[in-house]
Design an enzyme around this catalytic site. Structure first.
Site, PDB file in Angstrom:
ATOM      1  N   ASP A  51     -46.553   4.642  60.286  1.00 35.53           N
ATOM      2  CA  ASP A  51     -45.155   4.741  59.916  1.00 35.53           C
ATOM      3  C   ASP A  51     -45.049   4.161  58.514  1.00 35.53           C
ATOM      4  O   ASP A  51     -45.660   3.127  58.226  1.00 35.53           O
ATOM      5  CB  ASP A  51     -44.281   3.927  60.886  1.00 35.53           C
ATOM      6  CG  ASP A  51     -42.814   4.201  60.643  1.00 35.53           C
ATOM      7  OD1 ASP A  51     -42.225   4.983  61.409  1.00 35.53           O
ATOM      8  OD2 ASP A  51     -42.257   3.653  59.675  1.00 35.53           O
ATOM      9  N   ASP A  72     -39.614   3.620  70.001  1.00 33.38           N
ATOM     10  CA  ASP A  72     -38.357   3.325  69.310  1.00 33.38           C
ATOM     11  C   ASP A  72     -37.674   4.533  68.673  1.00 33.38           C
ATOM     12  O   ASP A  72     -36.476   4.530  68.452  1.00 33.38           O
ATOM     13  CB  ASP A  72     -38.609   2.262  68.217  1.00 33.38           C
ATOM     14  CG  ASP A  72     -39.720   2.655  67.257  1.00 33.38           C
ATOM     15  OD1 ASP A  72     -40.290   3.747  67.430  1.00 33.38           O
ATOM     16  OD2 ASP A  72     -40.033   1.884  66.348  1.00 33.38           O
ATOM     17  N   HIS A  73     -38.443   5.589  68.410  1.00 35.65           N
ATOM     18  CA  HIS A  73     -37.857   6.717  67.678  1.00 35.65           C
ATOM     19  C   HIS A  73     -37.182   7.753  68.579  1.00 35.65           C
ATOM     20  O   HIS A  73     -36.416   8.571  68.106  1.00 35.65           O
ATOM     21  CB  HIS A  73     -38.935   7.442  66.864  1.00 35.65           C
ATOM     22  CG  HIS A  73     -39.302   6.747  65.587  1.00 35.65           C
ATOM     23  ND1 HIS A  73     -39.869   5.498  65.556  1.00 35.65           N
ATOM     24  CD2 HIS A  73     -39.181   7.140  64.293  1.00 35.65           C
ATOM     25  CE1 HIS A  73     -40.085   5.160  64.284  1.00 35.65           C
ATOM     26  NE2 HIS A  73     -39.677   6.136  63.504  1.00 35.65           N
ATOM     27  N   SER A  82     -41.856   9.833  54.785  1.00 36.54           N
ATOM     28  CA  SER A  82     -42.516   9.418  56.013  1.00 36.54           C
ATOM     29  C   SER A  82     -44.038   9.567  55.999  1.00 36.54           C
ATOM     30  O   SER A  82     -44.623  10.264  55.184  1.00 36.54           O
ATOM     31  CB  SER A  82     -41.946  10.268  57.135  1.00 36.54           C
ATOM     32  OG  SER A  82     -42.811  10.317  58.215  1.00 36.54           O
ATOM     33  N   ARG A  96     -33.400   4.963  54.185  1.00 35.81           N
ATOM     34  CA  ARG A  96     -33.432   6.331  53.660  1.00 35.81           C
ATOM     35  C   ARG A  96     -32.095   7.014  53.848  1.00 35.81           C
ATOM     36  O   ARG A  96     -31.443   6.808  54.862  1.00 35.81           O
ATOM     37  CB  ARG A  96     -34.493   7.149  54.398  1.00 35.81           C
ATOM     38  CG  ARG A  96     -35.840   6.609  54.130  1.00 35.81           C
ATOM     39  CD  ARG A  96     -36.941   7.588  54.461  1.00 35.81           C
ATOM     40  NE  ARG A  96     -38.145   6.971  53.962  1.00 35.81           N
ATOM     41  CZ  ARG A  96     -39.294   6.935  54.623  1.00 35.81           C
ATOM     42  NH1 ARG A  96     -39.403   7.531  55.784  1.00 35.81           N
ATOM     43  NH2 ARG A  96     -40.318   6.323  54.095  1.00 35.81           N
ATOM     44  N   ARG A 154     -45.452  10.878  58.628  1.00 38.55           N
ATOM     45  CA  ARG A 154     -45.719  11.842  59.702  1.00 38.55           C
ATOM     46  C   ARG A 154     -46.756  12.889  59.274  1.00 38.55           C
ATOM     47  O   ARG A 154     -46.579  13.620  58.321  1.00 38.55           O
ATOM     48  CB  ARG A 154     -44.421  12.513  60.177  1.00 38.55           C
ATOM     49  CG  ARG A 154     -43.702  13.300  59.120  1.00 38.55           C
ATOM     50  CD  ARG A 154     -42.293  13.711  59.583  1.00 38.55           C
ATOM     51  NE  ARG A 154     -41.386  12.571  59.514  1.00 38.55           N
ATOM     52  CZ  ARG A 154     -40.107  12.647  59.195  1.00 38.55           C
ATOM     53  NH1 ARG A 154     -39.536  13.804  58.946  1.00 38.55           N
ATOM     54  NH2 ARG A 154     -39.352  11.561  59.135  1.00 38.55           N
TER      55      ARG A 154
HETATM   56  C1  MIC Z   1     -39.016   7.555  59.034  1.00 36.22           C
HETATM   57  O1  MIC Z   1     -38.401   6.531  58.750  1.00 36.22           O
HETATM   58  O2  MIC Z   1     -38.904   8.609  58.382  1.00 36.22           O
HETATM   59  C2  MIC Z   1     -39.955   7.533  60.192  1.00 36.22           C
HETATM   60  C3  MIC Z   1     -39.401   8.415  61.225  1.00 36.22           C
HETATM   61  O3  MIC Z   1     -40.039   6.233  60.725  1.00 36.22           O
HETATM   62  C4  MIC Z   1     -41.315   7.997  59.707  1.00 36.22           C
HETATM   63  C5  MIC Z   1     -42.314   8.224  60.741  1.00 36.22           C
HETATM   64  C6  MIC Z   1     -42.126   9.487  61.485  1.00 36.22           C
HETATM   65  O4  MIC Z   1     -41.842  10.530  60.896  1.00 36.22           O
HETATM   66  O5  MIC Z   1     -42.310   9.457  62.702  1.00 36.22           O
HETATM   67  C7  MIC Z   1     -41.954   7.132  58.629  1.00 36.22           C
HETATM   68  O6  MIC Z   1     -41.242   6.517  57.875  1.00 36.22           O
HETATM   69  O7  MIC Z   1     -43.168   7.153  58.480  1.00 36.22           O
HETATM   70 FE1  SF4 Z   2     -37.220   3.737  62.566  1.00 40.49          FE
HETATM   71 FE2  SF4 Z   2     -38.245   4.763  60.305  1.00 40.49          FE
HETATM   72 FE3  SF4 Z   2     -35.635   4.177  60.520  1.00 40.49          FE
HETATM   73 FE4  SF4 Z   2     -37.381   2.255  60.420  1.00 40.49          FE
HETATM   74  S1  SF4 Z   2     -36.956   3.743  58.818  1.00 40.49           S
HETATM   75  S2  SF4 Z   2     -35.648   2.379  61.810  1.00 40.49           S
HETATM   76  S3  SF4 Z   2     -39.090   3.090  61.568  1.00 40.49           S
HETATM   77  S4  SF4 Z   2     -36.751   5.718  61.659  1.00 40.49           S
END
Ligand code: MIC
Ligand code: SF4
Length: 753
Positions: free
Chosen positions: A160, A95-96, A643, A448, A645
């Site tokens: 995640d 999805d990312h 995140s 975010r 990550r």
């Molecule tokens: C995000 O919302 O920042 C992400 C991308 O979903 C991350 C995960 C990632 O960095 O791949 C998260 O929230 O953990």
């Molecule tokens: Fe995707 Fe993270 Fe955004 Fe949710 S917050 S839609 S998991 S990038």
């Protein structure tokens, strides 16, 4: 039939005895959070009471979920663990990695070509190790989990931070780094410090323009981005019961934005309705046999102040719609105050884009409430003043809202319908003109809004609000439009007003989908080969990190003293960098490039102590590495917020940074650092942060005595030869110290195989 229904039934069989035992040990009625925690101990039936915020506890989660951007690293690590199959049901979701540009069909085709290598890798690893695989376009991980896998009273982890979304279905769902997921996938215990408990009592009922989103926007405003650290937030009260299940998901989802370990709600009618609508009547039937165990004991909600460490009360009948931002999700402004606030702060009033989607707000109900505003605009003869984009949460939602005429309604307004994926929420947005870096405002229903997150432009002021408010603000084209009180001019110059939004919690005709995008794994994967080309720029097999040499770290250079907000987006940026998530060396070139250097206020501009020149953080660090010189990173409050990550921990580890010393950490990042064999330290005296100078050389004085509960002593030698001794706390327990010694937690697992 629900996926893994046998596993769910087994969990339900064990819950009553375990919870009864826990109640006896704790000696008082239990919250829902405690019930789920005590029902998922690694040891099985509880044998002792745990102290909140103090004891590290081993848990046995029921399932694991990974998304493509983090799964690459998680699965590369899992391949080292030497197992034939995952030990608990696990899924991977693509999805990312899909960029939003022109619309779903073309964008998805582009992603499937550009990231073919990565998707093929994830699909074959999944197939080999018994992991359910959701193809690109199937939907956003957390929406898919809520629709298919979450179940009341369960415990899951996911790579995640928004895994917490599944709290909407009464789970304890927790975001972790890939190395934690590898533990559980390998059949080992998963460790967490027993959380403290925050209760949120919701009285009254949502009405008019107020949505579930406003509950969490308000909670974020109250608790701030670190107020939930180390806590589970449990929502209850008449207001909770009257809300939809997906609305509960929205609230739990954004619990990540207050740093909460997770959030949850007790099992109720809304969950039954949602489970039935998503084809899981069997889960309802099973859950109903132990319904009392899937919510708190009645005494708890009757006198919550006795059972929670902190209590917040929100009256939904009085709650106003909120618009949070810019640049941080905890800066809340009620809609009635926006005119004043926007003017006072010089926020651009003109809204350029409205975006609806992300795992937070992409449910059927969200879409239908937003469409009710869009339809009114058409009836009232208003041409929208801003551009509009949507990302449905899953193919099931997209298919159903198309059937129900909602996609057509959006498109009538010129809306771009992007892929069922994260898209702009994670900077996967080819926004025209973003490179000009103009000051502008966008409004979205995501969670975010850190600087540069959506479009890479540091001057984009992103505001978070509910989908219906996004629709109203985008149509009016103004950030300070208050749909409750203000009129708008339609295309004929007449003054018109919106009626409050309305929508269906669930589709009247039921959900529908042709191809949900799921691939079941092979029953026997032993013959499946996973290939990673050595010349790939996207994927790189991992080399184990070196064990600690048993000596004090000496002569370390200060790489950067980061000032202010330093989220994982600042440490390991997403957007264009997502393409290197499976290649540690390549992605390391983004290490800390977003962090502000405390000595000059600039980003990606630090002093190279070997040459005296200034350079980009990753390249200065590569120079230290080439010379075999260790380094340390210093940071401010809530370092690593955001995140899950683990790249934010693996990159410094890979490039030779030994320790990260900060005022405070966000939970997942701190664990990620520990797992990768780094030293995650906090100042005993926060004021010592100010003593650290740009040319400092650092010596550890007592690392050889590294032990739980014992602070470490660091000597900072300044350029003029003077010294400061700085004491650093840490939260390593015995087994975590073993990770440090071994070079990483994974090295230990691999050694045991
Ligand atoms: C995000 O919302 O920042 C992400 C991308 O979903 C991350 C995960 C990632 O960095 O791949 C998260 O929230 O953990
Ligand atoms: Fe995707 Fe993270 Fe955004 Fe949710 S917050 S839609 S998991 S990038």
């Amino acid at each position: 039939m629900a996926f893994d229904i046998e596993m769910i039934k087994k969990v339900y069989e064990t819950i009553p005895a375990r919870v009864n035992k826990a109640r006896e040990l704790v000696g008082k009625p239990l919250t829902l959070s405690e019930k789920i925690l005590y029902a998922h101990l690694w040891e099985g039936t509880p044998s002792k009471k745990f102290n909140r915020s103090k004891d590290y506890v081993d848990f046995a989660p029921d399932r694991v979920a990974c998304q493509d951007a983090t799964a690459q690293m998680a699965l590369l690590q899992f391949m080292h663990a030497g197992k034939d199959k995952v030990a608990v049901p696990t899924t991977v979701h693509c999805d990312h990695l899909i960029q939003a540009k022109v619309g779903a069909e073309k964008d998805l085709a582009v992603a499937n070509t550009q990231s073919k290598e990565v998707f093929d890798f994830l699909s074959s690893v999944s197939n080999k190790y018994g992991i359910g695989f959701w193809k690109p376009g199937a939907g956003i991980i957390h929406q898919i989990v809520l629709e298919n896998y979450a179940f009341p009273g369960g415990m899951m982890i996911g790579t995640d931070s928004h895994t917490v979304n599944a709290g909407g279905l009464g789970m304890l769902a927790i975001g972790v780094g890939g190395a934690d997921a590898v533990d559980v996938m390998s059949g080992m215990a998963w460790e967490l410090k027993f959380p403290k408990l925050i209760g949120v009592k919701l009285t009254g009922k949502l009405n008019g323009w107020t949505a579930p989103k406003d509950v969490i926007l308000k909670v974020a405003d109250i608790l701030t981005v670190k107020g939930g650290t180390g806590a589970i937030v449990e929502y209850f009260g008449e207001g909770a019961i009257s809300m939809s299940c997906t609305g509960k998901g929205t609230i739990c989802n954004m619990g990540a934005e207050i740093g909460a370990t997770t959030s949850t709600f007790g099992y109720d009618e809304s969950m039954r309705r949602y489970l039935v609508a998503t084809g899981r009547a069997d889960v309802v039937e099973a859950a109903d046999t132990i319904a009392d165990y899937l919510t708190a004991d009645p005494e708890v909600y009757a006198e919550p102040e006795k059972y929670f460490d902190e209590l917040i009360e929100i009256n939904l009948s009085e709650l106003e719609p909120h618009i949070n931002g810019p640049f941080t999700p905890d800066r809340g402004t009620p809609v009635s105050k926006m005119k004043e606030e926007a003017a006072k702060n010089g926020w651009p009033i003109k809204v350029e884009w409205g975006l609806i989607g992300s795992c937070t707000n992409s449910s059927y109900e969200d879409m239908s409430r937003a469409v009710s505003i869009v339809n009114q605009a058409v009836e009232l003869g208003i041409t929208p003043k801003a551009e509009f984009g949507i990302n449905p949460g899953s193919e099931q939602i997209r298919y159903t809202i198309e059937r129900d005429g909602m996609i057509a309604a959006f498109e009538k307004m010129g809306t771009k319908v992007f892929t069922n994926a994260c898209g702009p929420c994670i900077g996967q947005w080819d926004r025209e003109g973003a490179d000009k870096q103009e000051k502008n405002t966008i409004v979205h229903s995501f969670n975010r809004n850190f600087s540069k997150r959506a479009d890479g432009n540091p001057n984009t002021h992103a505001f978070v609000t509910s989908p219906e408010m996004v629709a109203a603000l985008a149509i009016s084209g103004r950030l300070d439009f208050n749909p409750i009180t203000d009129t708008l001019l339609n295309d004929n110059g007449e003054e018109v007003m919106f009626k409050p939004p309305f929508g269906d919690e669930l589709p009247n005709k039921g959900f529908d989908v042709e191809d949900p995008g799921y691939q079941a794994p092979a029953t026997d994967g032993s013959n499946i080969e996973v290939v990673v080309s050595p010349s790939s720029s996207r994927l790189q097999l991992l080399e184990p990190f070196k064990p600690w040499d048993g000596k004090n770290i000496t002569g370390a250079k200060l790489l950067i003293k980061a000032f202010g907000k330093c989220t994982t987006d600042h440490i390991s940026m997403a957007g264009p960098w997502l393409r290197f998530r499976g290649h540690l060396d390549n992605i390391s070139n983004n290490m800390l490039i977003g962090a502000e250097n405390a000595f000059n206020g600039k980003t990606n501009f630090v002093k190279n102590q070997l040459t005296g020149n200034y350079g980009e953080v990753p390249f200065v660090q590569r120079d230290y590495k080439a010379e075999g010189i260790p380094s340390i990173v210093v940071g401010d409050q809530n370092y690593g917020e955001g995140s899950s990550r683990e790249h934010a921990a693996m990159e410094p580890r890979h490039l030779g940074v030994k320790a990260v010393l900060v005022k405070s950490f966000a939970r997942i990042h701190e664990t990620n650092l520990k797992k990768q064999g780094m030293l995650a330290l906090t100042f005993v005296n926060e004021a010592d942060y100010d003593k650290i100078q740009e040319d400092d050389t650092i010596n550890f004085l007592d690392l050889i005595e590294f032990a739980p509960g014992k602070p470490l002593t660091l000597e900072f030698v300044h350029a003029n030869g003077s010294k400061d001794i700085i004491m650093a706390n840490h939260t390593y327990n015995d087994s975590q110290i073993e990770w440090f010694k071994a070079g990483s937690a994974l090295n230990l697992i691999a050694a045991e195989k």
